[in-house]
Design a protein around this motif. Structure first.
Motif, PDB file in Angstrom:
ATOM      1  N   GLY A 255       0.928  -1.151  -0.062  1.00  0.00           N
ATOM      2  CA  GLY A 255       0.082   0.032  -0.010  1.00  0.00           C
ATOM      3  C   GLY A 255       0.924   1.078  -0.049  1.00  0.00           C
ATOM      4  N   THR A 256       0.150   2.383   0.008  1.00  0.00           N
ATOM      5  CA  THR A 256       0.782   3.566   0.059  1.00  0.00           C
ATOM      6  C   THR A 256       0.820   4.335   1.478  1.00  0.00           C
ATOM      7  N   GLU A 257       0.526   3.856   2.415  1.00  0.00           N
ATOM      8  CA  GLU A 257       0.752   4.455   3.661  1.00  0.00           C
ATOM      9  C   GLU A 257       1.818   5.177   3.983  1.00  0.00           C
ATOM     10  N   TRP A 258       2.789   4.775   3.468  1.00  0.00           N
ATOM     11  CA  TRP A 258       4.307   5.131   3.847  1.00  0.00           C
ATOM     12  C   TRP A 258       4.524   6.457   3.225  1.00  0.00           C
ATOM     13  N   ALA A 259       3.889   6.536   2.031  1.00  0.00           N
ATOM     14  CA  ALA A 259       4.023   8.135   1.364  1.00  0.00           C
ATOM     15  C   ALA A 259       3.431   9.033   2.237  1.00  0.00           C
ATOM     16  N   GLU A 260       2.351   8.884   2.616  1.00  0.00           N
ATOM     17  CA  GLU A 260       1.730   9.826   3.655  1.00  0.00           C
ATOM     18  C   GLU A 260       2.559  10.155   4.901  1.00  0.00           C
ATOM     19  N   TYR A 261       3.495   9.120   5.282  1.00  0.00           N
ATOM     20  CA  TYR A 261       4.298   9.482   6.629  1.00  0.00           C
ATOM     21  C   TYR A 261       5.454  10.129   5.914  1.00  0.00           C
ATOM     22  N   VAL A 262       6.157   9.873   4.839  1.00  0.00           N
ATOM     23  CA  VAL A 262       7.185  10.883   4.169  1.00  0.00           C
ATOM     24  C   VAL A 262       6.659  12.176   4.196  1.00  0.00           C
ATOM     25  N   THR A 263       5.603  12.259   3.924  1.00  0.00           N
ATOM     26  CA  THR A 263       5.147  13.908   3.601  1.00  0.00           C
ATOM     27  C   THR A 263       4.924  14.467   4.932  1.00  0.00           C
ATOM     28  N   VAL A 264       4.350  13.930   5.894  1.00  0.00           N
ATOM     29  CA  VAL A 264       4.017  14.462   7.226  1.00  0.00           C
ATOM     30  C   VAL A 264       5.520  14.797   7.812  1.00  0.00           C
ATOM     31  N   LEU A 265       6.453  13.864   7.788  1.00  0.00           N
ATOM     32  CA  LEU A 265       7.785  14.282   8.164  1.00  0.00           C
ATOM     33  C   LEU A 265       8.483  15.076   7.699  1.00  0.00           C
ATOM     34  N   ALA A 266       8.173  15.436   6.186  1.00  0.00           N
ATOM     35  CA  ALA A 266       8.760  16.482   5.584  1.00  0.00           C
ATOM     36  C   ALA A 266       8.410  18.073   5.950  1.00  0.00           C
ATOM     37  N   GLY A 267       7.163  17.840   6.697  1.00  0.00           N
ATOM     38  CA  GLY A 267       6.578  18.914   7.171  1.00  0.00           C
ATOM     39  C   GLY A 267       7.137  19.461   8.494  1.00  0.00           C
ATOM     40  N   ARG A 268       8.152  18.570   8.988  1.00  0.00           N
ATOM     41  CA  ARG A 268       8.453  18.678  10.414  1.00  0.00           C
ATOM     42  C   ARG A 268       7.363  19.045  11.561  1.00  0.00           C
ATOM     43  N   PRO A 269       6.642  18.222  11.624  1.00  0.00           N
ATOM     44  CA  PRO A 269       5.723  18.219  12.548  1.00  0.00           C
ATOM     45  C   PRO A 269       6.090  18.686  13.975  1.00  0.00           C
ATOM     46  N   PRO A 270       5.413  19.548  14.817  1.00  0.00           N
ATOM     47  CA  PRO A 270       6.166  20.145  16.051  1.00  0.00           C
ATOM     48  C   PRO A 270       5.776  18.957  17.046  1.00  0.00           C
ATOM     49  N   TRP A 271       5.771  17.718  16.862  1.00  0.00           N
ATOM     50  CA  TRP A 271       5.515  16.814  17.858  1.00  0.00           C
ATOM     51  C   TRP A 271       6.803  16.798  18.672  1.00  0.00           C
ATOM     52  N   PRO A 272       6.349  16.193  20.144  1.00  0.00           N
ATOM     53  CA  PRO A 272       7.499  15.741  20.826  1.00  0.00           C
ATOM     54  C   PRO A 272       8.161  14.409  20.319  1.00  0.00           C
ATOM     55  N   ARG A 273       9.170  14.291  20.585  1.00  0.00           N
ATOM     56  CA  ARG A 273       9.816  13.013  20.041  1.00  0.00           C
ATOM     57  C   ARG A 273       9.607  11.686  20.935  1.00  0.00           C
ATOM     58  N   PHE A 274       9.204  10.721  20.480  1.00  0.00           N
ATOM     59  CA  PHE A 274       8.998   9.653  21.524  1.00  0.00           C
ATOM     60  C   PHE A 274       9.443   8.413  20.864  1.00  0.00           C
ATOM     61  N   ASP A 275       9.602   7.205  21.680  1.00  0.00           N
ATOM     62  CA  ASP A 275      10.152   6.023  21.260  1.00  0.00           C
ATOM     63  C   ASP A 275       8.882   4.879  21.568  1.00  0.00           C
ATOM     64  N   CYS A 276       8.629   4.131  20.406  1.00  0.00           N
ATOM     65  CA  CYS A 276       7.767   3.324  20.524  1.00  0.00           C
ATOM     66  C   CYS A 276       8.094   1.924  20.945  1.00  0.00           C
ATOM     67  N   ARG A 277       9.447   1.416  21.225  1.00  0.00           N
ATOM     68  CA  ARG A 277       9.855   0.324  21.638  1.00  0.00           C
ATOM     69  C   ARG A 277       9.319  -0.094  22.882  1.00  0.00           C
ATOM     70  N   ILE A 278       8.925   0.803  23.658  1.00  0.00           N
ATOM     71  CA  ILE A 278       8.366   0.637  24.933  1.00  0.00           C
ATOM     72  C   ILE A 278       6.923   1.031  25.072  1.00  0.00           C
ATOM     73  N   ALA A 279       6.284   0.817  23.940  1.00  0.00           N
ATOM     74  CA  ALA A 279       4.730   1.455  23.845  1.00  0.00           C
ATOM     75  C   ALA A 279       4.179   0.483  24.795  1.00  0.00           C
ATOM     76  N   GLN A 280       3.032   1.138  25.537  1.00  0.00           N
ATOM     77  CA  GLN A 280       2.089   0.131  26.389  1.00  0.00           C
ATOM     78  C   GLN A 280       0.610   0.510  26.246  1.00  0.00           C
ATOM     79  N   LEU A 281       0.052  -0.418  26.305  1.00  0.00           N
ATOM     80  CA  LEU A 281      -1.593  -0.537  26.324  1.00  0.00           C
ATOM     81  C   LEU A 281      -1.910  -0.273  27.701  1.00  0.00           C
ATOM     82  N   VAL A 282      -2.443   0.750  28.065  1.00  0.00           N
ATOM     83  CA  VAL A 282      -2.970   0.851  29.319  1.00  0.00           C
ATOM     84  C   VAL A 282      -4.693   1.121  29.476  1.00  0.00           C
ATOM     85  N   ILE A 283      -5.114   0.151  30.185  1.00  0.00           N
ATOM     86  CA  ILE A 283      -6.634   0.121  30.052  1.00  0.00           C
ATOM     87  C   ILE A 283      -6.689   0.410  31.683  1.00  0.00           C
ATOM     88  N   GLY A 284      -7.974   1.455  31.533  1.00  0.00           N
ATOM     89  CA  GLY A 284      -8.321   2.053  32.752  1.00  0.00           C
ATOM     90  C   GLY A 284      -9.978   2.032  32.887  1.00  0.00           C
TER      91      GLY A 284
END
Length: 188
Positions: A75-104
């Motif tokens: 699919g083409t989902e990665w092209a959208e990702y390239v476009t978003v990164l090229a726009g340098r979004p003002p997001w805080p940087r984070f690491d997904c290697r320790i992503a957690q699903l938190v249920i409450g």
């Protein structure tokens, strides 16, 4: 899989065990380059995607994924990702290697260090979830969300499973995608 690709993946895994994610990232990207050079498109996608899991904001692996994913039928989902990164979004940087699903009591969220909540999750049916990005990350592309979600849902994926576990994901009101524990996805 090619011997050279396997050796590079082993080097990447060794670098991770030695707590050197930058070297691991480079090895995953190099393994993807070798696989792509041999026209092993699915292997290239998986190698690059493992690199993206190490650094969601480095455009090298994402750009290569955008080029090879269509050849692997991904699919083409990665092209959208390239476009978003090229726009340098003002997001805080984070690491997904320790992503957690938190249920409450208030529902479920995916959290990543050091930013906290990155995705909100609602289970709407058996094997189907609806996912929305946190307001700070409103323009998060689908591919990025699926990479993060996969890490949160399956902390120990079975790479050699004959039939990987999977679920349908509706991201931000889009058409459902079938995401599996290995990290592959297709339209549901």
């Amino acid at each position: 899989m090619n011997h050279e690709v396997r050796a590079l993946l082993a080097d990447a895994d060794r670098a991770l065990r030695e707590n050197n994610p930058a070297a691991a990232y480079d090895h995953f990207v190099e393994a993807g380059d070798v696989a792509a050079g041999l026209q092993l498109w699915r292997s290239a996608v998986r190698c690059y995607r493992r690199g993206v899991e190490l650094d969601l904001f480095d455009g090298r692996a994402v750009g290569r994924l955008a080029r090879v994913a269509p050849r692997a039928g991904a699919g083409t989902e990665w092209a959208e990702y390239v476009t978003v990164l090229a726009g340098r979004p003002p997001w805080p940087r984070f690491d997904c290697r320790i992503a957690q699903l938190v249920i409450g009591d208030g529902g479920a969220v995916v959290t990543c260090t050091p930013v906290g909540t990155v995705l909100e999750v609602l289970m709407t049916a058996d094997d189907r979830i609806e996912v929305h990005p946190d307001a700070r990350l409103a323009s998060m592309p689908l591919a990025m969300a699926l990479v993060v979600l996969r890490r949160a849902m399956w902390t120990a994926p079975r790479d050699d499973a004959p039939v990987p576990m999977s679920l349908d994901v509706i991201y931000a009101g889009r058409s459902p995608m079938r995401l599996d524990e290995v990290g592959d996805w297709t339209a549901a």
